[in-house]
Design an enzyme around this catalytic site. Sequence first.
Site, PDB file in Angstrom:
ATOM      1  N   HIS A 120       0.575  -0.944   0.137  1.00 35.76           N
ATOM      2  CA  HIS A 120       0.053  -0.110   0.297  1.00 35.76           C
ATOM      3  C   HIS A 120       0.537   1.525   0.025  1.00 35.76           C
ATOM      4  CE1 HIS A 120      -4.405   1.574  -0.306  1.00 35.76           C
ATOM      5  NE2 HIS A 120      -3.469   2.992   0.327  1.00 35.76           N
ATOM      6  N   LEU A 121       0.135   2.142  -0.443  1.00 34.79           N
ATOM      7  CA  LEU A 121       1.455   3.179  -1.158  1.00 34.79           C
ATOM      8  C   LEU A 121       1.451   4.076   0.264  1.00 34.79           C
ATOM      9  CD1 LEU A 121       2.902   5.353  -3.162  1.00 34.79           C
ATOM     10  CD2 LEU A 121      -0.034   6.454  -3.397  1.00 34.79           C
ATOM     11  N   HIS A 122       2.963   4.513   0.184  1.00 32.84           N
ATOM     12  CA  HIS A 122       2.707   5.328   1.961  1.00 32.84           C
ATOM     13  C   HIS A 122       3.712   6.179   1.351  1.00 32.84           C
ATOM     14  CE1 HIS A 122       5.203   1.438   1.701  1.00 32.84           C
ATOM     15  NE2 HIS A 122       6.425   2.370   2.322  1.00 32.84           N
ATOM     16  N   LEU A 123       3.356   7.710   1.782  1.00 32.56           N
ATOM     17  CA  LEU A 123       4.227   8.714   1.665  1.00 32.56           C
ATOM     18  C   LEU A 123       5.621   8.721   3.081  1.00 32.56           C
ATOM     19  CD1 LEU A 123       5.443  11.173  -0.077  1.00 32.56           C
ATOM     20  CD2 LEU A 123       2.729  12.586   0.249  1.00 32.56           C
TER      21      LEU A 123
END
Length: 252
Positions: A120-123
């Site tokens: 899952h995309l995480h910044l």
Amino acid sequence: MPVPSLTVLRTYALKANPSELPSSVLFSHTETSLTIFDAFPKAIFHFLVLPRVIPPATASELSSLRSLLKVEKERARGIVETLGKDAEQVRGMVEEEMVKRYGFKWDIWVGFHSVPSMEHLHLHVISSDLVSPRLKNKKHYNSFHPKLGFFLHLKDVLSWFDSDPSYYAMMSGLKKDQYEPLLKESLVCWECDKPFKNIPALKTHLQEKWDGRVEREKKRLDKKRTRVRELEEADESSSEPLNKRVDTRDTS
DNA sequence: GTTCTAGAAC
DNA sequence: GTTCTAGAAC
């Protein structure tokens, strides 16, 4: 099947009501994202901003930056931009907390890992001190080194959308082979370029830089307090109106 | 992602 | 001898 802990971010991002998450996990949320405390912070402040799964976007598309950049370009851009705006709000909150706790602000980096370890995309929103007991090895350090290339600053990723289509195609591939070797690069201070033989030596250096910064900022604050006090004392012995004589604005 | 630990490095 | 790294297991 992957190790469960590597997919935990997705379970957070799928929550219809993020407020149900424990306060030890959740920092804040918006309509479009949630921000969590990194479970193993690599700096004094370290958060992850996750896009919530909102149709037409799917969990699969949001699995990583690489998977997101495969969807239609303008839709991908919109998601990255929205995530970035939420991250900027988080940056503001972190800066506020920096001033509250330390009396000064320092740099905060906002970016993606080119090769993520968790789904899952995480910044990442991480303070530039890199002082943390959880920063334990070369991979940890190099993955946040702001000039090495493994850490992809948000503003650079956003610039890809406006570059030549061929450059966009090349960068959006996010090839592991191009980035993973960077994690094995020798240890160099990101700020002064000094080389280090091992992680403990580099950590000592980072700690010393941080301690020095705290010390300098403390002296600066003390000086300011003295300056203000002296002006206030001068006021008491004068008949001139206060606003005609002193300017206590902090120009430092 | 972390933990554990064998063996390399010093 | 101790410190440190890096690969396997989870």
